[in-house]
Design a protein around this motif. Structure first.
Motif, mmCIF file in Angstrom:
data_model
loop_
_atom_site.group_PDB
_atom_site.id
_atom_site.type_symbol
_atom_site.label_atom_id
_atom_site.label_comp_id
_atom_site.label_asym_id
_atom_site.label_seq_id
_atom_site.Cartn_x
_atom_site.Cartn_y
_atom_site.Cartn_z
ATOM 1 N N ALA A 54 27.524 12.295 -6.209
ATOM 2 C CA ALA A 54 26.618 12.645 -5.089
ATOM 3 C C ALA A 54 27.512 13.578 -4.344
ATOM 4 C CB ALA A 54 26.529 11.326 -4.313
ATOM 5 N N SER A 55 28.881 13.373 -4.169
ATOM 6 C CA SER A 55 29.660 13.971 -3.393
ATOM 7 C C SER A 55 29.703 15.330 -3.952
ATOM 8 C CB SER A 55 31.041 13.324 -3.194
ATOM 9 O OG SER A 55 31.005 12.186 -2.288
ATOM 10 N N PRO A 133 41.199 8.960 -8.633
ATOM 11 C CA PRO A 133 40.467 7.941 -7.901
ATOM 12 C C PRO A 133 40.365 8.187 -6.483
ATOM 13 C CG PRO A 133 42.432 7.004 -8.667
ATOM 14 C CD PRO A 133 42.349 8.457 -9.157
ATOM 15 N N GLN A 134 41.454 8.769 -5.804
ATOM 16 C CA GLN A 134 41.563 8.631 -4.370
ATOM 17 C C GLN A 134 41.426 10.113 -3.788
ATOM 18 O OE1 GLN A 134 40.857 6.096 -3.110
ATOM 19 N NE2 GLN A 134 41.894 4.177 -4.278
ATOM 20 N N THR A 135 42.199 11.074 -4.394
ATOM 21 C CA THR A 135 42.526 12.408 -3.759
ATOM 22 C C THR A 135 41.351 13.173 -3.868
ATOM 23 O OG1 THR A 135 43.851 13.129 -5.873
ATOM 24 C CG2 THR A 135 45.069 12.236 -4.068
ATOM 25 N N PHE A 136 40.386 12.923 -5.019
ATOM 26 C CA PHE A 136 39.169 13.413 -5.214
ATOM 27 C C PHE A 136 38.323 13.530 -3.892
ATOM 28 C CE2 PHE A 136 34.524 13.558 -6.121
ATOM 29 C CZ PHE A 136 34.329 14.408 -7.156
ATOM 30 N N VAL A 140 37.434 17.149 -1.978
ATOM 31 C CA VAL A 140 35.906 17.645 -1.832
ATOM 32 C C VAL A 140 35.527 17.726 -0.287
ATOM 33 C CG1 VAL A 140 33.533 16.917 -2.219
ATOM 34 C CG2 VAL A 140 35.172 16.690 -4.232
ATOM 35 N N ASP A 141 36.084 16.915 0.398
ATOM 36 C CA ASP A 141 35.627 17.037 1.947
ATOM 37 C C ASP A 141 36.357 18.468 2.642
ATOM 38 O OD1 ASP A 141 34.015 15.504 3.454
ATOM 39 O OD2 ASP A 141 35.628 13.916 3.656
ATOM 40 N N LEU A 150 30.930 21.220 7.593
ATOM 41 C CA LEU A 150 30.595 20.021 7.680
ATOM 42 C C LEU A 150 31.177 19.124 6.656
ATOM 43 C CD1 LEU A 150 26.662 20.185 7.776
ATOM 44 C CD2 LEU A 150 27.998 19.928 9.501
ATOM 45 N N ARG A 151 31.560 17.958 6.806
ATOM 46 C CA ARG A 151 32.059 17.202 5.861
ATOM 47 C C ARG A 151 31.026 16.633 4.990
ATOM 48 N NH1 ARG A 151 36.737 13.277 8.301
ATOM 49 N NH2 ARG A 151 37.042 12.809 6.264
#
Length: 346
Positions: A54-55, A133-136, A140-141, A150-151
């Motif tokens: 979704a992100s 797993p985390q830095t994605f 993306v933000d 926008l975030r």
């Protein structure tokens, strides 16, 4: 099909699978069935990495809006990115080598995450890949902010969730808090982790696998993810809170005419396949999603698992989308046995 699914779903409530669960199946824009047990039918639950497609969809849609594609280099938007020549497609498919950072940063502080990423050195180059797993999430933000101001959570709410009335939140509003089911930690079989190479690395603080899961700190345990702060965090990597119906309906949206064909192609086309340097097994990724196993989706499918067992996916060829959510977690970052048994009925 409905009776088969009802029978198989009922089996999920074996005495050692205590908790709530829901499954939702859609085909060509129509809800085939949605079943639930152990909790109210409108229950929400944190879905961890099932948030990632979704992100990624938000970022891909923003690129399309700007007449760009994921072949744009990350460095063109983010000059200080340590792998500036990597394309956004390579970043979204876990090829940029920045899963494990050289210093930790809190998930809630995007500026600190940006600084930690910029100070790190890639551990591999494309075409190698390893799950981020985390830095994605912060990557993306940050790109979303550069493109739109926008975030991801804000874009998702304004452009996707609210207009299409999806029961799938990236940043849960307070009026919905009462619907969230508390997560229950997985039951661990004696000796299981010691006999698995991935888990040995996961618990070795000196390993890159450990750092991949811990470089971005915060909301790492079931207890932490069962708090309002976690539900509101809107992490693009793992902050989604959803019902099974909401997840399955999101994938139906992707297969509809409301989504530009180019965006669906970007999200569904494999970008890499082979040994995963983080998960220590074979994986395959598109621009933000996992490729579904070929024995379950012979004509191709994409989706994503979430830590603990949540899973959502779709098949563009058949028009089918599927989602399963639960609050009694199981070990693993890939589809678990419960999900595979249900998908085999498709």
């Amino acid at each position: 099909m409905k009776d088969d699914w009802k029978d198989e779903f009922a089996r999920r409530f074996h005495k050692d699978l205590v908790g709530g669960a829901s499954v939702s199946l859609w085909r060509k824009g129509e809800e085939v069935l949605t079943l639930h047990g152990g909790w109210p039918d409108d229950s929400l639950v944190p879905v961890f990495s099932a948030t990632k497609p979704a992100s990624a969809f938000c970022l891909l849609l923003a690129l399309h809006d700007c007449c760009q594609s994921p072949e744009l280099r990350v460095g063109d938007l983010w000059p200080a990115f340590p792998a500036p020549h990597c394309t956004i497609a390579q970043m979204l498919s876990h090829q940029c080598g920045l899963a494990a950072l050289h210093e930790a940063a809190p998930l809630e502080d995007l500026d600190a995450c940006r600084a930690a990423i910029e100070k790190s050195t890639p551990l591999w180059q494309p075409p190698q890949h390893g799950y981020h797993p985390q830095t994605f999430g912060p990557m993306v933000d940050i790109l979303m902010c550069e493109l739109t101001g926008l975030r991801v959570g804000e874009f998702w709410e304004q452009r996707i969730r609210k207009p299409f009335n999806l029961d799938f939140y990236i940043g849960l509003p307070e009026p919905e808090f009462h619907r969230v089911a508390a997560l229950q930690a997985p039951r661990i079989q004696p000796g299981y982790m010691q006999n698995d190479a991935f888990y040995r690395a996961y618990f070795d603080a000196a390993s890159s696998v450990y750092r991949a899961f811990h470089s971005i700190s915060g909301f790492g345990s079931p207890r932490e993810m069962s708090t309002p702060a976690a539900w509101k965090c809107a992490s693009p990597a793992k902050g989604g809170v959803a019902s099974a119906r909401g997840l399955a309906q999101f994938y139906q949206l992707l297969l509809s005419d409301a989504v530009p064909a180019e965006v669906l192609e970007w999200l569904s086309t494999p970008q890499c396949s082979g040994w995963d340097n983080t998960l220590m097994q074979h994986t395959s990724f598109t621009c933000g999603a996992m490729c579904e196993p070929s024995h379950l989706f012979p004509c191709g499918g994409f989706g994503h698992a979430g830590a603990g067992g949540s899973h959502a996916c779709c098949s563009p060829d058949t028009g089918v989308s599927f989602a399963y959510v639960m609050n009694r977690m199981e070990l693993g970052n890939l589809p678990g046995q419960r999900v595979e048994q249900l998908l085999e009925l498709l």
